[in-house]
Motif scaffolding. Sequence first.
Motif, PDB file in Angstrom:
ATOM      1  N   LYS A  10       0.812  -1.210   0.000  1.00  0.00           N
ATOM      2  CA  LYS A  10       0.000   0.000   0.000  1.00  0.00           C
ATOM      3  C   LYS A  10       0.851   1.268   0.000  1.00  0.00           C
ATOM      4  O   LYS A  10       0.440   2.288  -0.530  1.00  0.00           O
ATOM      5  CB  LYS A  10      -0.937   0.023   1.210  1.00  0.00           C
ATOM      6  CG  LYS A  10      -1.879  -1.174   1.282  1.00  0.00           C
ATOM      7  CD  LYS A  10      -2.673  -1.352   0.029  1.00  0.00           C
ATOM      8  CE  LYS A  10      -4.011  -0.714   0.131  1.00  0.00           C
ATOM      9  NZ  LYS A  10      -4.842  -0.890  -1.059  1.00  0.00           N
ATOM     10  N   SER A  11       2.019   1.217   0.634  1.00  0.00           N
ATOM     11  CA  SER A  11       2.930   2.363   0.645  1.00  0.00           C
ATOM     12  C   SER A  11       4.344   1.875   0.919  1.00  0.00           C
ATOM     13  O   SER A  11       4.539   0.779   1.443  1.00  0.00           O
ATOM     14  CB  SER A  11       2.513   3.397   1.698  1.00  0.00           C
ATOM     15  OG  SER A  11       2.662   2.865   2.998  1.00  0.00           O
ATOM     16  N   ILE A  12       5.307   2.702   0.532  1.00  0.00           N
ATOM     17  CA  ILE A  12       6.722   2.381   0.735  1.00  0.00           C
ATOM     18  C   ILE A  12       7.407   3.619   1.279  1.00  0.00           C
ATOM     19  O   ILE A  12       7.149   4.739   0.830  1.00  0.00           O
ATOM     20  CB  ILE A  12       7.404   1.963  -0.586  1.00  0.00           C
ATOM     21  CG1 ILE A  12       6.758   0.693  -1.150  1.00  0.00           C
ATOM     22  CG2 ILE A  12       8.909   1.750  -0.377  1.00  0.00           C
ATOM     23  CD1 ILE A  12       7.247   0.315  -2.537  1.00  0.00           C
ATOM     24  N   GLU A  13       8.287   3.398   2.259  1.00  0.00           N
ATOM     25  CA  GLU A  13       9.081   4.508   2.777  1.00  0.00           C
ATOM     26  C   GLU A  13      10.461   4.008   3.179  1.00  0.00           C
ATOM     27  O   GLU A  13      10.650   2.820   3.442  1.00  0.00           O
ATOM     28  CB  GLU A  13       8.389   5.181   3.959  1.00  0.00           C
ATOM     29  CG  GLU A  13       8.192   4.285   5.150  1.00  0.00           C
ATOM     30  CD  GLU A  13       7.461   4.991   6.287  1.00  0.00           C
ATOM     31  OE1 GLU A  13       7.974   4.931   7.416  1.00  0.00           O
ATOM     32  OE2 GLU A  13       6.406   5.588   6.043  1.00  0.00           O
ATOM     33  N   ALA A  23       7.631  -1.389   3.690  1.00  0.00           N
ATOM     34  CA  ALA A  23       6.322  -1.234   3.056  1.00  0.00           C
ATOM     35  C   ALA A  23       5.222  -1.474   4.071  1.00  0.00           C
ATOM     36  O   ALA A  23       5.377  -2.263   5.000  1.00  0.00           O
ATOM     37  CB  ALA A  23       6.175  -2.228   1.910  1.00  0.00           C
ATOM     38  N   LYS A  24       4.116  -0.787   3.878  1.00  0.00           N
ATOM     39  CA  LYS A  24       2.870  -1.128   4.557  1.00  0.00           C
ATOM     40  C   LYS A  24       2.185  -2.104   3.616  1.00  0.00           C
ATOM     41  O   LYS A  24       1.922  -1.788   2.450  1.00  0.00           O
ATOM     42  CB  LYS A  24       1.979   0.097   4.757  1.00  0.00           C
ATOM     43  CG  LYS A  24       2.583   1.153   5.648  1.00  0.00           C
ATOM     44  CD  LYS A  24       2.422   0.806   7.092  1.00  0.00           C
ATOM     45  CE  LYS A  24       2.907   1.999   7.925  1.00  0.00           C
ATOM     46  NZ  LYS A  24       2.901   1.722   9.330  1.00  0.00           N
ATOM     47  N   GLU A  33       3.876  -3.862   8.596  1.00  0.00           N
ATOM     48  CA  GLU A  33       5.097  -3.444   7.915  1.00  0.00           C
ATOM     49  C   GLU A  33       5.898  -4.666   7.499  1.00  0.00           C
ATOM     50  O   GLU A  33       5.914  -5.679   8.186  1.00  0.00           O
ATOM     51  CB  GLU A  33       5.960  -2.585   8.833  1.00  0.00           C
ATOM     52  CG  GLU A  33       5.484  -1.182   8.966  1.00  0.00           C
ATOM     53  CD  GLU A  33       6.539  -0.281   9.594  1.00  0.00           C
ATOM     54  OE1 GLU A  33       7.308  -0.749  10.452  1.00  0.00           O
ATOM     55  OE2 GLU A  33       6.588   0.886   9.201  1.00  0.00           O
ATOM     56  N   LYS A  43       7.083  -2.493  -5.936  1.00  0.00           N
ATOM     57  CA  LYS A  43       6.494  -1.153  -5.959  1.00  0.00           C
ATOM     58  C   LYS A  43       5.076  -1.193  -5.402  1.00  0.00           C
ATOM     59  O   LYS A  43       4.496  -2.266  -5.231  1.00  0.00           O
ATOM     60  CB  LYS A  43       6.519  -0.580  -7.369  1.00  0.00           C
ATOM     61  CG  LYS A  43       5.768  -1.402  -8.391  1.00  0.00           C
ATOM     62  CD  LYS A  43       6.056  -0.927  -9.797  1.00  0.00           C
ATOM     63  CE  LYS A  43       5.333  -1.715 -10.847  1.00  0.00           C
ATOM     64  NZ  LYS A  43       5.469  -3.148 -10.809  1.00  0.00           N
ATOM     65  N   ILE A  44       4.537  -0.012  -5.128  1.00  0.00           N
ATOM     66  CA  ILE A  44       3.168   0.097  -4.619  1.00  0.00           C
ATOM     67  C   ILE A  44       2.222  -0.589  -5.603  1.00  0.00           C
ATOM     68  O   ILE A  44       2.329  -0.405  -6.812  1.00  0.00           O
ATOM     69  CB  ILE A  44       2.785   1.573  -4.419  1.00  0.00           C
ATOM     70  CG1 ILE A  44       3.639   2.181  -3.315  1.00  0.00           C
ATOM     71  CG2 ILE A  44       1.295   1.713  -4.095  1.00  0.00           C
ATOM     72  CD1 ILE A  44       3.491   3.678  -3.162  1.00  0.00           C
ATOM     73  N   TYR A  90      -6.286   0.890   5.613  1.00  0.00           N
ATOM     74  CA  TYR A  90      -6.341   1.824   4.494  1.00  0.00           C
ATOM     75  C   TYR A  90      -7.729   1.878   3.950  1.00  0.00           C
ATOM     76  O   TYR A  90      -8.447   0.984   3.903  1.00  0.00           O
ATOM     77  CB  TYR A  90      -5.354   1.418   3.388  1.00  0.00           C
ATOM     78  CG  TYR A  90      -3.956   1.762   3.751  1.00  0.00           C
ATOM     79  CD1 TYR A  90      -3.237   0.953   4.605  1.00  0.00           C
ATOM     80  CD2 TYR A  90      -3.359   2.913   3.288  1.00  0.00           C
ATOM     81  CE1 TYR A  90      -1.954   1.265   4.947  1.00  0.00           C
ATOM     82  CE2 TYR A  90      -2.075   3.222   3.632  1.00  0.00           C
ATOM     83  CZ  TYR A  90      -1.366   2.399   4.463  1.00  0.00           C
ATOM     84  OH  TYR A  90      -0.098   2.709   4.810  1.00  0.00           O
TER      85      TYR A  90
END
Length: 90
Positions: A10-13, A23-24, A33, A43-44, A90
Amino acid sequence: MCLAIPGKIKSIELQYGGLVRMAKVEFGGIVKEASLDMVPHAKIGDYVLVHVGVAITIVDEEEAEKSFAYLREIGELDELVAGSQIDKPY
């Protein structure tokens, strides 16, 4: 039993001073995580198999859905839900 669970990124940081891509990942409504160290090209929107907090491979959506349905059928998702610290959905 330890299983790799399919989930959708869902997301990457970047964390830990930009050294680790985290990632989430959503597992049927549960978000946790996972490290992307073993799948640096993830990737997302990609589906990944996660084992002990590490994404170990990218899988296609159909394979992820089949695996998730099987885990639901045999009751392994109950263990995931009971043992998780749920981040915000989410």
